[in-house]
Design a protein around this motif. Structure first.
Motif, PDB file in Angstrom:
ATOM      1  N   CYS A 186     145.191 166.551  50.056  1.00  0.00           N
ATOM      2  CA  CYS A 186     143.566 166.638  49.982  1.00  0.00           C
ATOM      3  C   CYS A 186     143.014 167.452  48.979  1.00  0.00           C
ATOM      4  O   CYS A 186     141.951 167.930  48.837  1.00  0.00           O
ATOM      5  CB  CYS A 186     143.922 167.711  51.941  1.00  0.00           C
ATOM      6  N   LYS A 187     143.415 168.891  48.551  1.00  0.00           N
ATOM      7  CA  LYS A 187     143.209 169.806  47.350  1.00  0.00           C
ATOM      8  C   LYS A 187     143.501 169.536  46.417  1.00  0.00           C
ATOM      9  O   LYS A 187     141.713 169.399  45.580  1.00  0.00           O
ATOM     10  CB  LYS A 187     144.218 170.832  47.482  1.00  0.00           C
TER      11      LYS A 187
ATOM     12  N   CYS B 108     139.432 168.177  39.314  1.00  0.00           N
ATOM     13  CA  CYS B 108     139.667 166.878  38.069  1.00  0.00           C
ATOM     14  C   CYS B 108     139.767 167.731  37.355  1.00  0.00           C
ATOM     15  O   CYS B 108     139.903 169.186  36.946  1.00  0.00           O
ATOM     16  CB  CYS B 108     138.734 166.831  37.339  1.00  0.00           C
ATOM     17  N   PRO B 109     141.699 168.035  37.520  1.00  0.00           N
ATOM     18  CA  PRO B 109     142.376 168.563  36.192  1.00  0.00           C
ATOM     19  C   PRO B 109     142.663 168.379  34.976  1.00  0.00           C
ATOM     20  O   PRO B 109     143.388 168.858  34.202  1.00  0.00           O
ATOM     21  CB  PRO B 109     144.336 168.690  36.694  1.00  0.00           C
ATOM     22  N   LEU B 110     141.721 167.846  34.018  1.00  0.00           N
ATOM     23  CA  LEU B 110     142.016 167.226  32.415  1.00  0.00           C
ATOM     24  C   LEU B 110     141.197 168.898  31.984  1.00  0.00           C
ATOM     25  O   LEU B 110     140.263 169.603  32.501  1.00  0.00           O
ATOM     26  CB  LEU B 110     141.168 166.577  32.718  1.00  0.00           C
ATOM     27  N   ASP B 111     141.528 169.298  31.030  1.00  0.00           N
ATOM     28  CA  ASP B 111     140.911 169.914  30.505  1.00  0.00           C
ATOM     29  C   ASP B 111     139.855 169.242  29.103  1.00  0.00           C
ATOM     30  O   ASP B 111     140.364 168.347  28.122  1.00  0.00           O
ATOM     31  CB  ASP B 111     141.924 171.136  29.536  1.00  0.00           C
ATOM     32  N   PHE B 112     138.417 169.796  29.682  1.00  0.00           N
ATOM     33  CA  PHE B 112     137.288 168.803  28.636  1.00  0.00           C
ATOM     34  C   PHE B 112     137.241 169.962  27.387  1.00  0.00           C
ATOM     35  O   PHE B 112     136.212 170.703  27.896  1.00  0.00           O
ATOM     36  CB  PHE B 112     136.195 168.162  29.362  1.00  0.00           C
ATOM     37  N   LYS B 113     136.948 169.896  26.125  1.00  0.00           N
ATOM     38  CA  LYS B 113     136.907 170.391  25.114  1.00  0.00           C
ATOM     39  C   LYS B 113     135.432 170.035  24.839  1.00  0.00           C
ATOM     40  O   LYS B 113     135.114 168.881  25.027  1.00  0.00           O
ATOM     41  CB  LYS B 113     137.572 170.055  23.727  1.00  0.00           C
ATOM     42  N   GLN B 114     134.445 170.962  24.000  1.00  0.00           N
ATOM     43  CA  GLN B 114     133.475 170.575  23.749  1.00  0.00           C
ATOM     44  C   GLN B 114     133.178 169.357  23.010  1.00  0.00           C
ATOM     45  O   GLN B 114     133.645 169.113  21.855  1.00  0.00           O
ATOM     46  CB  GLN B 114     132.333 171.656  22.942  1.00  0.00           C
ATOM     47  N   PRO B 115     132.525 167.833  23.680  1.00  0.00           N
ATOM     48  CA  PRO B 115     132.361 166.235  22.756  1.00  0.00           C
ATOM     49  C   PRO B 115     131.545 166.514  21.696  1.00  0.00           C
ATOM     50  O   PRO B 115     130.639 166.065  21.958  1.00  0.00           O
ATOM     51  CB  PRO B 115     132.477 165.811  23.900  1.00  0.00           C
TER      52      PRO B 115
ATOM     53  N   LYS C 141     141.548 158.835  42.618  1.00  0.00           N
ATOM     54  CA  LYS C 141     140.128 160.023  42.912  1.00  0.00           C
ATOM     55  C   LYS C 141     139.453 161.267  42.051  1.00  0.00           C
ATOM     56  O   LYS C 141     139.062 161.308  42.068  1.00  0.00           O
ATOM     57  CB  LYS C 141     140.121 160.139  43.857  1.00  0.00           C
ATOM     58  N   GLN C 142     140.496 161.471  41.336  1.00  0.00           N
ATOM     59  CA  GLN C 142     140.630 162.398  40.366  1.00  0.00           C
ATOM     60  C   GLN C 142     139.858 162.219  39.402  1.00  0.00           C
ATOM     61  O   GLN C 142     138.864 162.760  38.103  1.00  0.00           O
ATOM     62  CB  GLN C 142     142.078 162.824  39.955  1.00  0.00           C
TER      63      GLN C 142
ATOM     64  N   VAL D 139     132.714 164.136  35.956  1.00  0.00           N
ATOM     65  CA  VAL D 139     131.640 165.916  35.174  1.00  0.00           C
ATOM     66  C   VAL D 139     132.107 166.080  33.477  1.00  0.00           C
ATOM     67  O   VAL D 139     131.484 166.470  33.298  1.00  0.00           O
ATOM     68  CB  VAL D 139     133.444 167.050  35.419  1.00  0.00           C
ATOM     69  N   PHE D 140     132.395 165.047  33.167  1.00  0.00           N
ATOM     70  CA  PHE D 140     132.573 164.565  31.714  1.00  0.00           C
ATOM     71  C   PHE D 140     131.149 163.952  31.269  1.00  0.00           C
ATOM     72  O   PHE D 140     130.900 164.465  30.743  1.00  0.00           O
ATOM     73  CB  PHE D 140     134.078 163.452  31.093  1.00  0.00           C
TER      74      PHE D 140
END
Length: 471
Positions: free
Chosen positions: A292-293, A298-305, A342-343, A350-351
Protein backbone atom coordinates in the motif's frame (compact mmCIF):
# COMPACT_ATOMS: atom_id res chain seq x y z
CA UNK A 1 8.78 2.12 -28.90
CA UNK A 2 7.01 -0.62 -30.76
CA UNK A 3 6.57 -3.91 -28.99
CA UNK A 4 6.53 -7.47 -30.21
CA UNK A 5 2.84 -8.22 -30.55
CA UNK A 6 3.17 -11.86 -29.64
CA UNK A 7 4.32 -10.78 -26.22
CA UNK A 8 0.71 -10.02 -25.41
CA UNK A 9 -0.45 -13.52 -26.12
CA UNK A 10 -0.17 -14.70 -22.58
CA UNK A 11 -2.44 -17.16 -20.94
CA UNK A 12 -1.88 -16.04 -17.37
CA UNK A 13 0.90 -13.75 -16.32
CA UNK A 14 3.66 -15.96 -14.91
CA UNK A 15 6.85 -15.65 -16.94
CA UNK A 16 10.13 -17.20 -15.76
CA UNK A 17 12.48 -14.33 -16.39
CA UNK A 18 15.61 -16.23 -15.46
CA UNK A 19 17.32 -13.12 -14.23
CA UNK A 20 19.98 -15.18 -12.53
CA UNK A 21 21.96 -15.09 -15.79
CA UNK A 22 23.57 -11.98 -14.35
CA UNK A 23 24.70 -13.70 -11.18
CA UNK A 24 28.40 -14.16 -11.68
CA UNK A 25 29.28 -11.91 -14.64
CA UNK A 26 31.98 -10.14 -12.65
CA UNK A 27 34.09 -13.31 -12.89
CA UNK A 28 34.98 -14.60 -16.32
CA UNK A 29 35.17 -18.40 -16.49
CA UNK A 30 33.72 -21.12 -18.71
CA UNK A 31 30.25 -22.57 -18.80
CA UNK A 32 28.89 -25.51 -20.71
CA UNK A 33 26.46 -24.73 -23.52
CA UNK A 34 24.27 -27.72 -24.23
CA UNK A 35 21.82 -28.07 -27.06
CA UNK A 36 18.42 -26.76 -25.98
CA UNK A 37 15.30 -27.87 -27.77
CA UNK A 38 12.38 -25.64 -26.87
CA UNK A 39 9.19 -27.34 -25.88
CA UNK A 40 6.41 -25.58 -27.72
CA UNK A 41 3.10 -25.08 -26.02
CA UNK A 42 0.51 -23.56 -28.36
CA UNK A 43 2.95 -21.07 -29.86
CA UNK A 44 1.35 -19.29 -32.75
CA UNK A 45 4.50 -17.75 -34.22
CA UNK A 46 7.81 -19.13 -33.08
CA UNK A 47 9.78 -16.99 -35.52
CA UNK A 48 8.40 -13.84 -33.97
CA UNK A 49 8.89 -15.06 -30.42
CA UNK A 50 12.40 -16.38 -30.78
CA UNK A 51 13.86 -13.69 -33.02
CA UNK A 52 15.06 -10.35 -31.71
CA UNK A 53 13.84 -7.21 -33.46
CA UNK A 54 15.83 -6.43 -36.56
CA UNK A 55 16.40 -2.83 -35.54
CA UNK A 56 15.81 -0.47 -32.70
CA UNK A 57 17.41 1.34 -29.83
CA UNK A 58 17.87 -1.63 -27.56
CA UNK A 59 19.74 -4.18 -29.68
CA UNK A 60 21.57 -6.41 -27.17
CA UNK A 61 25.24 -7.10 -26.97
CA UNK A 62 25.91 -10.65 -28.13
CA UNK A 63 27.73 -12.64 -25.47
CA UNK A 64 29.48 -15.92 -26.06
CA UNK A 65 28.54 -18.67 -23.61
CA UNK A 66 32.25 -18.95 -22.81
CA UNK A 67 32.03 -15.55 -21.12
CA UNK A 68 29.84 -17.00 -18.38
CA UNK A 69 31.31 -18.65 -15.28
CA UNK A 70 30.84 -22.28 -14.41
CA UNK A 71 30.21 -23.29 -10.79
CA UNK A 72 29.57 -27.01 -10.56
CA UNK A 73 27.22 -28.29 -7.90
CA UNK A 74 28.10 -31.87 -6.89
CA UNK A 75 25.43 -34.36 -7.84
CA UNK A 76 23.43 -32.03 -10.07
CA UNK A 77 23.55 -31.70 -13.85
CA UNK A 78 23.77 -28.29 -15.46
CA UNK A 79 20.64 -27.17 -17.34
CA UNK A 80 21.25 -25.86 -20.88
CA UNK A 81 22.94 -22.44 -20.86
CA UNK A 82 22.47 -22.16 -17.10
CA UNK A 83 25.32 -20.80 -15.02
CA UNK A 84 25.23 -22.99 -11.93
CA UNK A 85 25.40 -21.54 -8.44
CA UNK A 86 27.83 -22.12 -5.62
CA UNK A 87 26.39 -24.19 -2.82
CA UNK A 88 25.03 -22.56 0.29
CA UNK A 89 27.31 -22.68 3.30
CA UNK A 90 27.13 -22.69 7.08
CA UNK A 91 27.27 -19.10 8.31
CA UNK A 92 29.59 -17.90 11.02
CA UNK A 93 27.38 -16.56 13.81
CA UNK A 94 28.20 -14.44 16.84
CA UNK A 95 26.79 -16.97 19.29
CA UNK A 96 25.33 -14.11 21.29
CA UNK A 97 21.84 -13.91 19.76
CA UNK A 98 19.39 -15.78 22.06
CA UNK A 99 17.12 -16.99 19.26
CA UNK A 100 16.65 -20.42 17.71
CA UNK A 101 17.12 -19.53 14.05
CA UNK A 102 15.97 -22.95 12.86
CA UNK A 103 12.42 -21.98 13.87
CA UNK A 104 12.67 -19.08 11.43
CA UNK A 105 14.12 -21.12 8.59
CA UNK A 106 11.17 -20.80 6.19
CA UNK A 107 10.84 -17.04 6.47
CA UNK A 108 14.63 -16.71 6.18
CA UNK A 109 14.57 -18.80 2.99
CA UNK A 110 11.83 -16.61 1.50
CA UNK A 111 13.78 -13.47 2.33
CA UNK A 112 17.02 -14.87 0.91
CA UNK A 113 15.22 -15.72 -2.32
CA UNK A 114 13.57 -12.29 -2.54
CA UNK A 115 16.97 -10.63 -1.99
CA UNK A 116 18.97 -12.97 -4.22
CA UNK A 117 22.44 -11.54 -4.97
CA UNK A 118 22.06 -10.11 -8.51
CA UNK A 119 18.39 -9.19 -8.13
CA UNK A 120 18.34 -7.31 -4.83
CA UNK A 121 19.11 -3.92 -6.39
CA UNK A 122 16.59 -4.40 -9.17
CA UNK A 123 13.71 -5.55 -6.97
CA UNK A 124 14.73 -3.86 -3.72
CA UNK A 125 11.94 -1.30 -3.62
CA UNK A 126 9.11 -3.70 -4.39
CA UNK A 127 10.19 -7.17 -3.24
CA UNK A 128 13.43 -7.40 -1.28
CA UNK A 129 13.13 -4.52 1.18
CA UNK A 130 9.45 -5.11 2.07
CA UNK A 131 10.25 -8.78 2.72
CA UNK A 132 13.36 -7.94 4.76
CA UNK A 133 11.35 -5.49 6.89
CA UNK A 134 8.71 -8.17 7.41
CA UNK A 135 11.40 -10.64 8.50
CA UNK A 136 12.70 -8.26 11.15
CA UNK A 137 9.19 -7.69 12.52
CA UNK A 138 8.59 -11.42 12.68
CA UNK A 139 12.00 -11.91 14.29
CA UNK A 140 11.11 -9.42 17.04
CA UNK A 141 7.81 -11.21 17.58
CA UNK A 142 9.50 -14.57 17.90
CA UNK A 143 12.05 -13.11 20.32
CA UNK A 144 9.20 -11.73 22.46
CA UNK A 145 7.68 -15.17 22.99
CA UNK A 146 10.51 -16.05 25.37
CA UNK A 147 11.54 -12.62 26.64
CA UNK A 148 8.10 -11.01 27.07
CA UNK A 149 9.71 -7.91 25.59
CA UNK A 150 8.54 -6.46 22.28
CA UNK A 151 11.97 -5.06 21.38
CA UNK A 152 15.59 -6.15 21.68
CA UNK A 153 18.25 -4.46 23.84
CA UNK A 154 20.81 -2.53 21.79
CA UNK A 155 23.71 -4.97 22.25
CA UNK A 156 21.52 -7.99 21.51
CA UNK A 157 20.05 -6.22 18.50
CA UNK A 158 23.52 -5.68 17.03
CA UNK A 159 24.45 -9.35 17.45
CA UNK A 160 21.14 -10.67 16.12
CA UNK A 161 21.15 -8.31 13.16
CA UNK A 162 24.66 -9.46 12.26
CA UNK A 163 23.55 -13.10 12.50
CA UNK A 164 20.48 -12.48 10.34
CA UNK A 165 22.58 -10.93 7.57
CA UNK A 166 25.13 -13.76 7.81
CA UNK A 167 22.43 -16.41 7.50
CA UNK A 168 20.78 -14.66 4.54
CA UNK A 169 24.13 -14.27 2.77
CA UNK A 170 24.87 -17.95 3.32
CA UNK A 171 21.64 -18.67 1.43
CA UNK A 172 22.70 -16.56 -1.58
CA UNK A 173 21.08 -13.30 -0.49
CA UNK A 174 22.84 -10.01 -1.11
CA UNK A 175 24.95 -9.12 1.93
CA UNK A 176 24.37 -5.42 1.17
CA UNK A 177 20.66 -5.62 2.07
CA UNK A 178 21.05 -3.16 4.99
CA UNK A 179 22.44 -0.51 2.62
CA UNK A 180 19.97 -1.30 -0.16
CA UNK A 181 17.01 -1.05 2.22
CA UNK A 182 18.40 1.60 4.61
CA UNK A 183 17.81 -0.68 7.59
CA UNK A 184 20.01 -0.81 10.69
CA UNK A 185 20.29 -2.95 13.84
CA UNK A 186 18.31 -0.23 15.61
CA UNK A 187 15.25 -1.47 13.70
CA UNK A 188 15.22 -4.38 16.13
CA UNK A 189 15.04 -2.06 19.12
CA UNK A 190 12.11 0.00 20.30
CA UNK A 191 13.74 3.29 19.50
CA UNK A 192 11.99 6.07 21.39
CA UNK A 193 8.72 4.20 22.03
CA UNK A 194 8.07 4.22 25.81
CA UNK A 195 6.34 0.80 25.88
CA UNK A 196 8.18 -2.45 25.20
CA UNK A 197 6.73 -4.86 27.77
CA UNK A 198 4.10 -7.34 26.56
CA UNK A 199 1.95 -7.11 29.69
CA UNK A 200 1.88 -3.32 29.67
CA UNK A 201 1.10 -3.25 25.95
CA UNK A 202 -1.85 -5.61 26.36
CA UNK A 203 -3.25 -3.51 29.21
CA UNK A 204 -3.10 -0.29 27.22
CA UNK A 205 -4.26 -1.51 23.80
CA UNK A 206 -7.55 -2.99 22.64
CA UNK A 207 -5.80 -6.13 21.40
CA UNK A 208 -9.03 -7.84 20.33
CA UNK A 209 -9.82 -5.00 17.94
CA UNK A 210 -6.24 -4.94 16.68
CA UNK A 211 -6.20 -8.67 16.06
CA UNK A 212 -9.61 -8.68 14.36
CA UNK A 213 -8.51 -5.86 12.04
CA UNK A 214 -5.17 -7.35 11.01
CA UNK A 215 -5.47 -11.14 11.18
CA UNK A 216 -7.25 -11.45 7.83
CA UNK A 217 -6.58 -8.42 5.64
CA UNK A 218 -8.59 -7.98 2.44
CA UNK A 219 -5.96 -7.26 -0.19
CA UNK A 220 -8.55 -5.76 -2.53
CA UNK A 221 -9.69 -3.18 0.03
CA UNK A 222 -6.93 -2.48 2.54
CA UNK A 223 -5.02 0.10 0.51
CA UNK A 224 -8.10 2.23 -0.21
CA UNK A 225 -10.53 1.38 2.59
CA UNK A 226 -8.09 0.27 5.30
CA UNK A 227 -9.02 -1.55 8.47
CA UNK A 228 -5.65 -2.81 9.73
CA UNK A 229 -3.67 0.39 9.19
CA UNK A 230 -6.00 2.55 11.35
CA UNK A 231 -5.97 -0.13 14.06
CA UNK A 232 -2.16 -0.12 14.09
CA UNK A 233 -2.10 3.68 14.26
CA UNK A 234 -4.65 3.70 17.10
CA UNK A 235 -2.58 1.23 19.11
CA UNK A 236 0.63 3.18 18.39
CA UNK A 237 -0.99 6.39 19.58
CA UNK A 238 -2.08 4.71 22.79
CA UNK A 239 1.37 3.45 23.75
CA UNK A 240 3.23 6.54 22.54
CA UNK A 241 1.28 9.07 24.56
CA UNK A 242 -2.06 9.31 22.80
CA UNK A 243 -3.59 12.34 21.08
CA UNK A 244 -1.35 14.63 23.13
CA UNK A 245 1.51 13.50 20.89
CA UNK A 246 -0.13 15.00 17.81
CA UNK A 247 -1.11 18.12 19.73
CA UNK A 248 2.45 18.57 20.91
CA UNK A 249 3.70 18.05 17.37
CA UNK A 250 1.58 20.91 16.11
CA UNK A 251 2.66 23.30 18.86
CA UNK A 252 6.32 22.55 19.52
CA UNK A 253 9.56 22.77 17.59
CA UNK A 254 10.49 19.26 18.70
CA UNK A 255 7.58 17.74 16.78
CA UNK A 256 9.62 15.54 14.43
CA UNK A 257 11.11 13.66 17.39
CA UNK A 258 7.63 12.93 18.66
CA UNK A 259 6.54 11.70 15.24
CA UNK A 260 9.62 9.47 15.27
CA UNK A 261 8.40 8.06 18.58
CA UNK A 262 5.03 7.36 16.99
CA UNK A 263 6.70 5.49 14.13
CA UNK A 264 8.80 3.51 16.63
CA UNK A 265 5.62 2.58 18.49
CA UNK A 266 4.04 1.39 15.25
CA UNK A 267 6.92 -1.06 14.96
CA UNK A 268 6.19 -2.25 18.51
CA UNK A 269 2.61 -2.88 17.39
CA UNK A 270 3.92 -4.92 14.46
CA UNK A 271 5.98 -6.93 16.92
CA UNK A 272 2.94 -7.77 19.01
CA UNK A 273 1.05 -8.87 15.89
CA UNK A 274 4.01 -11.08 14.93
CA UNK A 275 3.88 -12.61 18.40
CA UNK A 276 0.23 -13.70 18.16
CA UNK A 277 -0.14 -14.46 14.44
CA UNK A 278 1.45 -17.36 12.61
CA UNK A 279 4.59 -16.40 10.71
CA UNK A 280 2.92 -16.93 7.33
CA UNK A 281 -0.14 -14.88 8.29
CA UNK A 282 2.00 -12.09 9.72
CA UNK A 283 4.25 -12.03 6.66
CA UNK A 284 1.29 -11.88 4.29
CA UNK A 285 -0.23 -9.00 6.26
CA UNK A 286 3.01 -7.03 6.53
CA UNK A 287 3.81 -7.43 2.84
CA UNK A 288 0.36 -6.23 1.87
CA UNK A 289 0.62 -3.20 4.13
CA UNK A 290 4.02 -2.44 2.61
CA UNK A 291 2.59 -2.65 -0.89
CA UNK A 292 0.00 0.00 0.00
CA UNK A 293 2.87 2.35 0.86
CA UNK A 294 5.18 1.36 -1.99
CA UNK A 295 2.55 1.92 -4.68
CA UNK A 296 1.91 5.52 -3.64
CA UNK A 297 5.20 6.88 -5.03
CA UNK A 298 7.45 6.57 -8.07
CA UNK A 299 10.84 5.16 -7.00
CA UNK A 300 12.69 6.20 -10.17
CA UNK A 301 15.26 8.98 -10.19
CA UNK A 302 14.51 11.48 -12.98
CA UNK A 303 17.48 13.61 -13.91
CA UNK A 304 16.72 16.92 -15.59
CA UNK A 305 15.61 15.98 -19.16
CA UNK A 306 17.13 19.06 -20.81
CA UNK A 307 17.76 17.37 -24.17
CA UNK A 308 14.22 15.97 -24.30
CA UNK A 309 12.72 19.37 -23.50
CA UNK A 310 14.86 21.03 -26.14
CA UNK A 311 13.91 18.50 -28.82
CA UNK A 312 10.21 18.22 -27.96
CA UNK A 313 9.20 21.69 -26.78
CA UNK A 314 7.55 22.86 -30.03
CA UNK A 315 6.50 19.60 -31.67
CA UNK A 316 2.89 19.02 -32.68
CA UNK A 317 3.37 15.94 -34.85
CA UNK A 318 5.65 12.89 -34.68
CA UNK A 319 9.24 14.11 -34.73
CA UNK A 320 12.25 11.80 -35.20
CA UNK A 321 14.53 14.05 -33.15
CA UNK A 322 12.01 14.38 -30.32
CA UNK A 323 11.24 10.66 -30.16
CA UNK A 324 14.91 9.73 -30.40
CA UNK A 325 15.77 12.03 -27.50
CA UNK A 326 12.78 10.79 -25.47
CA UNK A 327 13.58 7.14 -26.12
CA UNK A 328 17.23 7.64 -25.18
CA UNK A 329 16.24 9.27 -21.89
CA UNK A 330 13.72 6.55 -21.05
CA UNK A 331 16.31 3.89 -21.95
CA UNK A 332 18.43 5.28 -19.14
CA UNK A 333 15.77 5.22 -16.45
CA UNK A 334 14.68 1.73 -17.52
CA UNK A 335 17.91 0.33 -16.12
CA UNK A 336 17.23 1.52 -12.57
CA UNK A 337 14.84 -1.15 -11.34
CA UNK A 338 11.71 -3.19 -11.85
CA UNK A 339 8.56 -1.35 -10.77
CA UNK A 340 4.88 -2.19 -10.33
CA UNK A 341 2.04 -1.33 -12.70
CA UNK A 342 0.75 1.36 -10.31
CA UNK A 343 4.22 2.82 -9.85
CA UNK A 344 4.56 2.99 -13.64
CA UNK A 345 1.41 5.11 -13.88
CA UNK A 346 2.75 7.46 -11.21
CA UNK A 347 6.20 7.60 -12.86
CA UNK A 348 4.68 8.39 -16.26
CA UNK A 349 2.64 11.17 -14.67
CA UNK A 350 5.62 12.58 -12.75
CA UNK A 351 7.90 12.57 -15.79
CA UNK A 352 5.18 14.06 -17.99
CA UNK A 353 4.75 16.86 -15.45
CA UNK A 354 8.50 17.55 -15.55
CA UNK A 355 8.32 17.86 -19.31
CA UNK A 356 5.29 20.12 -19.09
CA UNK A 357 7.09 22.44 -16.66
CA UNK A 358 9.87 22.65 -19.25
CA UNK A 359 7.43 23.74 -21.93
CA UNK A 360 6.57 20.42 -23.61
CA UNK A 361 2.79 20.69 -23.85
CA UNK A 362 2.14 18.11 -26.57
CA UNK A 363 1.46 14.51 -25.51
CA UNK A 364 4.82 13.12 -26.60
CA UNK A 365 3.95 9.74 -25.07
CA UNK A 366 1.32 9.38 -27.77
CA UNK A 367 3.51 10.80 -30.54
CA UNK A 368 6.41 8.48 -29.68
CA UNK A 369 4.42 5.38 -28.66
CA UNK A 370 5.60 5.32 -25.03
CA UNK A 371 3.98 2.53 -23.02
CA UNK A 372 3.68 1.97 -19.27
CA UNK A 373 6.12 -0.91 -19.37
CA UNK A 374 8.74 1.37 -20.93
CA UNK A 375 9.32 2.77 -17.43
CA UNK A 376 10.44 -0.62 -16.07
CA UNK A 377 13.39 -2.84 -16.84
CA UNK A 378 13.30 -4.13 -20.41
CA UNK A 379 14.56 -6.97 -22.56
CA UNK A 380 15.51 -5.97 -26.12
CA UNK A 381 13.67 -2.75 -25.32
CA UNK A 382 10.62 -4.74 -26.31
CA UNK A 383 9.69 -7.17 -23.54
CA UNK A 384 9.00 -4.98 -20.53
CA UNK A 385 8.07 -6.32 -17.13
CA UNK A 386 5.80 -4.53 -14.71
CA UNK A 387 5.42 -6.26 -11.37
CA UNK A 388 1.98 -6.67 -9.88
CA UNK A 389 0.81 -4.06 -7.41
CA UNK A 390 0.11 -6.85 -4.92
CA UNK A 391 3.06 -8.36 -3.04
CA UNK A 392 5.31 -10.51 -5.19
CA UNK A 393 8.14 -12.88 -4.41
CA UNK A 394 11.14 -14.19 -6.29
CA UNK A 395 10.58 -17.94 -6.56
CA UNK A 396 13.16 -20.60 -7.21
CA UNK A 397 12.63 -24.09 -8.53
CA UNK A 398 14.94 -26.58 -10.20
CA UNK A 399 13.17 -26.34 -13.57
CA UNK A 400 12.73 -22.64 -14.26
CA UNK A 401 15.26 -21.24 -11.84
CA UNK A 402 14.44 -17.85 -10.35
CA UNK A 403 11.24 -16.24 -11.57
CA UNK A 404 8.51 -13.84 -10.59
CA UNK A 405 5.15 -12.71 -11.87
CA UNK A 406 4.84 -9.83 -14.32
CA UNK A 407 1.70 -7.91 -15.14
CA UNK A 408 0.37 -5.75 -17.96
CA UNK A 409 2.34 -7.34 -20.78
CA UNK A 410 0.18 -5.70 -23.44
CA UNK A 411 1.06 -2.36 -25.03
CA UNK A 412 -0.77 -0.02 -22.68
CA UNK A 413 -0.09 3.63 -23.41
CA UNK A 414 1.56 5.74 -20.74
CA UNK A 415 -0.87 8.40 -19.46
CA UNK A 416 0.03 12.00 -20.27
CA UNK A 417 -0.78 14.13 -17.22
CA UNK A 418 -3.50 16.76 -17.19
CA UNK A 419 -2.74 20.06 -15.51
CA UNK A 420 -3.74 18.76 -12.09
CA UNK A 421 -3.28 15.00 -12.32
CA UNK A 422 0.22 14.93 -10.84
CA UNK A 423 -1.03 16.38 -7.59
CA UNK A 424 -4.34 14.56 -7.42
CA UNK A 425 -3.54 11.11 -8.81
CA UNK A 426 -5.26 8.45 -6.72
CA UNK A 427 -5.90 4.79 -7.31
CA UNK A 428 -8.77 4.89 -4.86
CA UNK A 429 -10.98 7.42 -6.63
CA UNK A 430 -13.99 5.74 -8.27
CA UNK A 431 -13.03 7.03 -11.69
CA UNK A 432 -9.40 5.91 -11.42
CA UNK A 433 -8.43 2.37 -12.32
CA UNK A 434 -5.56 0.56 -13.93
CA UNK A 435 -5.76 0.04 -17.69
CA UNK A 436 -7.67 -3.08 -18.60
CA UNK A 437 -5.71 -6.27 -18.98
CA UNK A 438 -5.80 -8.03 -22.35
CA UNK A 439 -8.84 -10.25 -22.82
CA UNK A 440 -9.35 -13.38 -24.85
CA UNK A 441 -11.20 -11.30 -27.47
CA UNK A 442 -8.25 -8.95 -28.00
CA UNK A 443 -5.67 -11.71 -27.94
CA UNK A 444 -7.50 -14.46 -29.74
CA UNK A 445 -8.04 -17.93 -28.35
CA UNK A 446 -4.49 -19.14 -28.78
CA UNK A 447 -2.22 -18.72 -25.80
CA UNK A 448 1.06 -20.05 -24.60
CA UNK A 449 3.05 -20.49 -21.46
CA UNK A 450 5.95 -18.08 -21.42
CA UNK A 451 8.94 -20.38 -21.61
CA UNK A 452 11.91 -21.28 -23.78
CA UNK A 453 11.10 -18.79 -26.55
CA UNK A 454 11.97 -15.94 -24.19
CA UNK A 455 15.10 -17.40 -22.61
CA UNK A 456 17.61 -16.08 -25.10
CA UNK A 457 16.22 -12.54 -25.48
CA UNK A 458 15.98 -11.98 -21.73
CA UNK A 459 19.34 -13.63 -21.09
CA UNK A 460 21.04 -11.45 -23.68
CA UNK A 461 19.43 -8.31 -22.33
CA UNK A 462 20.50 -8.80 -18.77
CA UNK A 463 24.01 -9.69 -19.84
CA UNK A 464 24.21 -6.50 -21.89
CA UNK A 465 22.68 -4.42 -19.10
CA UNK A 466 25.20 -5.74 -16.58
CA UNK A 467 28.13 -5.08 -18.88
CA UNK A 468 26.88 -1.60 -19.70
CA UNK A 469 26.67 -0.86 -15.97
CA UNK A 470 30.26 -2.01 -15.56
CA UNK A 471 31.45 0.13 -18.48
Amino acid sequence: MDCVKSAARLKGSLCPWLLFYTIWLSTIQDVEALEMKPELNHISSLSVLASPPSSGLFDPIEISPAALPHYPIPGESSPPMYPTFPATYDPSLTGRCPVNFSALSNIMDKTASDCFVPLADLVGNVICCPQFSSLLRIFRGYYSTTSNKLVLPNATANDCFSDIISILASRRANSSIPAICSIKPSNLTGGSCPVNDVAIFEKMVNTSKLLDSCSNIDQLKECCRPTCQPAIMEAALKISGGPALISDYKNTIGGPNQIEALNDCKEVVYTWLSRVLSMDTANTAFRLLSSCKVNKVCPLDFKQPSEVIKACRNVAAPSPSCCSSLNTYIAGIQKQMLITNKQAIICATVFGSILQKGGVMTNVYDLCDVDLKDFSLQAYGQQGCLLRSYPADVVYDNTTGFSFTCDLNDNIAAPWPSSSSAASLSFCAPEMSLPALPTSETLGNTGYRCGVEFLVPIFSFFVSTTLLRKG
